[in-house]
Design a protein around this motif. Sequence first.
Motif, PDB file in Angstrom:
ATOM      1  N   PRO A 188     -12.236   6.432  -3.597  1.00 39.20           N
ATOM      2  CA  PRO A 188     -12.209   7.289  -2.410  1.00 39.20           C
ATOM      3  C   PRO A 188     -13.371   7.034  -1.449  1.00 39.20           C
ATOM      4  CG  PRO A 188     -12.742   8.577  -4.361  1.00 39.20           C
ATOM      5  CD  PRO A 188     -12.394   7.208  -4.829  1.00 39.20           C
ATOM      6  N   ASN A 189     -14.419   6.380  -1.918  1.00 41.22           N
ATOM      7  CA  ASN A 189     -15.559   6.048  -1.066  1.00 41.22           C
ATOM      8  C   ASN A 189     -15.627   4.554  -0.765  1.00 41.22           C
ATOM      9  OD1 ASN A 189     -16.566   8.781  -1.071  1.00 41.22           O
ATOM     10  ND2 ASN A 189     -17.089   8.411  -3.207  1.00 41.22           N
ATOM     11  N   ALA A 190     -14.499   3.876  -0.913  1.00 32.66           N
ATOM     12  CA  ALA A 190     -14.452   2.416  -0.762  1.00 32.66           C
ATOM     13  C   ALA A 190     -14.939   1.970   0.611  1.00 32.66           C
ATOM     14  CB  ALA A 190     -13.027   1.921  -0.988  1.00 32.66           C
ATOM     15  N   THR A 191     -15.699   0.905   0.609  1.00 35.87           N
ATOM     16  CA  THR A 191     -16.040   0.203   1.841  1.00 35.87           C
ATOM     17  C   THR A 191     -15.463  -1.204   1.792  1.00 35.87           C
ATOM     18  OG1 THR A 191     -18.164  -0.470   0.913  1.00 35.87           O
ATOM     19  CG2 THR A 191     -18.125   1.532   2.261  1.00 35.87           C
ATOM     20  N   LEU A 229      -5.646  -0.520   5.343  1.00 31.89           N
ATOM     21  CA  LEU A 229      -6.588  -0.884   4.294  1.00 31.89           C
ATOM     22  C   LEU A 229      -6.465   0.151   3.187  1.00 31.89           C
ATOM     23  CD1 LEU A 229      -7.988  -1.246   7.303  1.00 31.89           C
ATOM     24  CD2 LEU A 229      -9.764  -2.275   5.925  1.00 31.89           C
ATOM     25  N   GLU A 230      -6.307  -0.302   1.951  1.00 32.35           N
ATOM     26  CA  GLU A 230      -6.178   0.619   0.825  1.00 32.35           C
ATOM     27  C   GLU A 230      -7.098   0.164  -0.299  1.00 32.35           C
ATOM     28  OE1 GLU A 230      -2.617   2.804  -1.553  1.00 32.35           O
ATOM     29  OE2 GLU A 230      -2.612   0.621  -1.635  1.00 32.35           O
ATOM     30  N   GLY A 231      -7.760   1.138  -0.917  1.00 29.50           N
ATOM     31  CA  GLY A 231      -8.656   0.847  -2.021  1.00 29.50           C
ATOM     32  C   GLY A 231      -8.501   1.829  -3.160  1.00 29.50           C
ATOM     33  N   ASP A 232      -9.062   1.468  -4.317  1.00 27.57           N
ATOM     34  CA  ASP A 232      -8.971   2.288  -5.527  1.00 27.57           C
ATOM     35  C   ASP A 232     -10.095   3.306  -5.654  1.00 27.57           C
ATOM     36  OD1 ASP A 232      -6.703   0.933  -6.324  1.00 27.57           O
ATOM     37  OD2 ASP A 232      -7.812  -0.541  -7.487  1.00 27.57           O
ATOM     38  N   ALA A 239       0.871  -1.184   0.000  1.00 25.41           N
ATOM     39  CA  ALA A 239       0.000   0.000   0.000  1.00 25.41           C
ATOM     40  C   ALA A 239       0.905   1.231   0.000  1.00 25.41           C
ATOM     41  CB  ALA A 239      -0.909   0.004   1.226  1.00 25.41           C
ATOM     42  N   GLY A 240       0.296   2.396  -0.139  1.00 23.55           N
ATOM     43  CA  GLY A 240       1.105   3.606  -0.135  1.00 23.55           C
ATOM     44  C   GLY A 240       0.254   4.857  -0.118  1.00 23.55           C
ATOM     45  N   PHE A 241       0.920   5.973  -0.284  1.00 20.00           N
ATOM     46  CA  PHE A 241       0.286   7.279  -0.294  1.00 20.00           C
ATOM     47  C   PHE A 241       0.565   7.942  -1.639  1.00 20.00           C
ATOM     48  CE2 PHE A 241       1.075   6.266   4.118  1.00 20.00           C
ATOM     49  CZ  PHE A 241      -0.058   6.713   4.781  1.00 20.00           C
ATOM     50  N   PRO A 242      -0.110   7.526  -2.715  1.00 18.57           N
ATOM     51  CA  PRO A 242       0.213   8.043  -4.044  1.00 18.57           C
ATOM     52  C   PRO A 242      -0.042   9.539  -4.218  1.00 18.57           C
ATOM     53  CG  PRO A 242      -1.800   6.747  -4.116  1.00 18.57           C
ATOM     54  CD  PRO A 242      -1.207   6.566  -2.746  1.00 18.57           C
ATOM     55  N   ALA A 243      -0.929  10.107  -3.440  1.00 19.03           N
ATOM     56  CA  ALA A 243      -1.225  11.542  -3.579  1.00 19.03           C
ATOM     57  C   ALA A 243      -0.234  12.411  -2.810  1.00 19.03           C
ATOM     58  CB  ALA A 243      -2.648  11.822  -3.100  1.00 19.03           C
ATOM     59  N   TRP A 244       0.633  11.790  -2.028  1.00 16.23           N
ATOM     60  CA  TRP A 244       1.612  12.529  -1.242  1.00 16.23           C
ATOM     61  C   TRP A 244       2.855  12.749  -2.095  1.00 16.23           C
ATOM     62  CZ3 TRP A 244       3.342  10.647   4.274  1.00 16.23           C
ATOM     63  CH2 TRP A 244       3.980  11.694   4.931  1.00 16.23           C
ATOM     64  N   ASP A 281      -7.923   8.373   8.049  1.00 15.40           N
ATOM     65  CA  ASP A 281      -8.611   8.131   6.777  1.00 15.40           C
ATOM     66  C   ASP A 281      -8.192   9.215   5.797  1.00 15.40           C
ATOM     67  OD1 ASP A 281     -10.415   7.696   4.691  1.00 15.40           O
ATOM     68  OD2 ASP A 281     -12.106   7.345   6.032  1.00 15.40           O
ATOM     69  N   ASP A 282      -7.495   8.822   4.747  1.00 13.16           N
ATOM     70  CA  ASP A 282      -7.049   9.771   3.730  1.00 13.16           C
ATOM     71  C   ASP A 282      -7.542   9.269   2.386  1.00 13.16           C
ATOM     72  OD1 ASP A 282      -5.819  11.927   2.519  1.00 13.16           O
ATOM     73  OD2 ASP A 282      -3.791  11.125   2.705  1.00 13.16           O
ATOM     74  N   ARG A 283      -7.922  10.197   1.530  1.00 15.71           N
ATOM     75  CA  ARG A 283      -8.447   9.799   0.221  1.00 15.71           C
ATOM     76  C   ARG A 283      -8.182  10.882  -0.805  1.00 15.71           C
ATOM     77  NH1 ARG A 283     -14.401   8.684   1.803  1.00 15.71           N
ATOM     78  NH2 ARG A 283     -13.585   8.448   3.875  1.00 15.71           N
ATOM     79  N   ASP A 284      -8.173  10.462  -2.031  1.00 15.40           N
ATOM     80  CA  ASP A 284      -7.991  11.349  -3.161  1.00 15.40           C
ATOM     81  C   ASP A 284      -8.745  10.696  -4.320  1.00 15.40           C
ATOM     82  OD1 ASP A 284      -7.053  13.563  -4.516  1.00 15.40           O
ATOM     83  OD2 ASP A 284      -5.039  12.788  -4.830  1.00 15.40           O
ATOM     84  N   GLU A 285      -8.764  11.360  -5.427  1.00 12.37           N
ATOM     85  CA  GLU A 285      -9.452  10.790  -6.585  1.00 12.37           C
ATOM     86  C   GLU A 285      -8.845   9.429  -6.927  1.00 12.37           C
ATOM     87  OE1 GLU A 285      -9.953  12.018 -11.186  1.00 12.37           O
ATOM     88  OE2 GLU A 285     -10.140  13.610  -9.708  1.00 12.37           O
ATOM     89  N   GLY A 286      -9.651   8.387  -6.865  1.00 17.87           N
ATOM     90  CA  GLY A 286      -9.203   7.049  -7.220  1.00 17.87           C
ATOM     91  C   GLY A 286      -8.384   6.336  -6.162  1.00 17.87           C
ATOM     92  N   TRP A 287      -8.501   6.767  -4.891  1.00 18.67           N
ATOM     93  CA  TRP A 287      -7.664   6.145  -3.857  1.00 18.67           C
ATOM     94  C   TRP A 287      -8.190   6.458  -2.465  1.00 18.67           C
ATOM     95  CZ3 TRP A 287      -4.744   8.963  -0.280  1.00 18.67           C
ATOM     96  CH2 TRP A 287      -3.853   8.208   0.490  1.00 18.67           C
TER      97      TRP A 287
END
Length: 105
Positions: free
Chosen positions: A68-71, A63-66, A13-18, A43-49
């Motif tokens: 931004p509203n992932a459950t 937990l990481e998802g593709d 996992a990672g922080f692609p928007a950072w 909880d951090d989110r960006d477009e598509g993440w």
Amino acid sequence: MIVFSSTENGLLAGFPAWEDADRDLRHFVAEDVPLGDLDEPYDDRDEGWRIVLFHYAGYVYVLEGDDPNATEFESFFRVPRDDYFRAWAALIDKFNPILPMADKE
């Protein structure tokens, strides 16, 4: 980019928007490490993440998802809490080392 990885499984996992992590880490201290608990997870989110982190019973869960509203999350794992903080401490020390004060005469 800041990533979580393992020798056995590679990138987890990672922080692609950072995008400016190297710049930001020069000012990081222990209180800046991303972490929450069950009641208030980080909880951090960006477009598509989206990434969610929390500690529970001696572990940090990631937990990481593709979406931004992932459950439901594509990547999820846990790491011992002490290992999590050791890794962040090493990263912070690399970019924001504590330097001894010069002796005054």
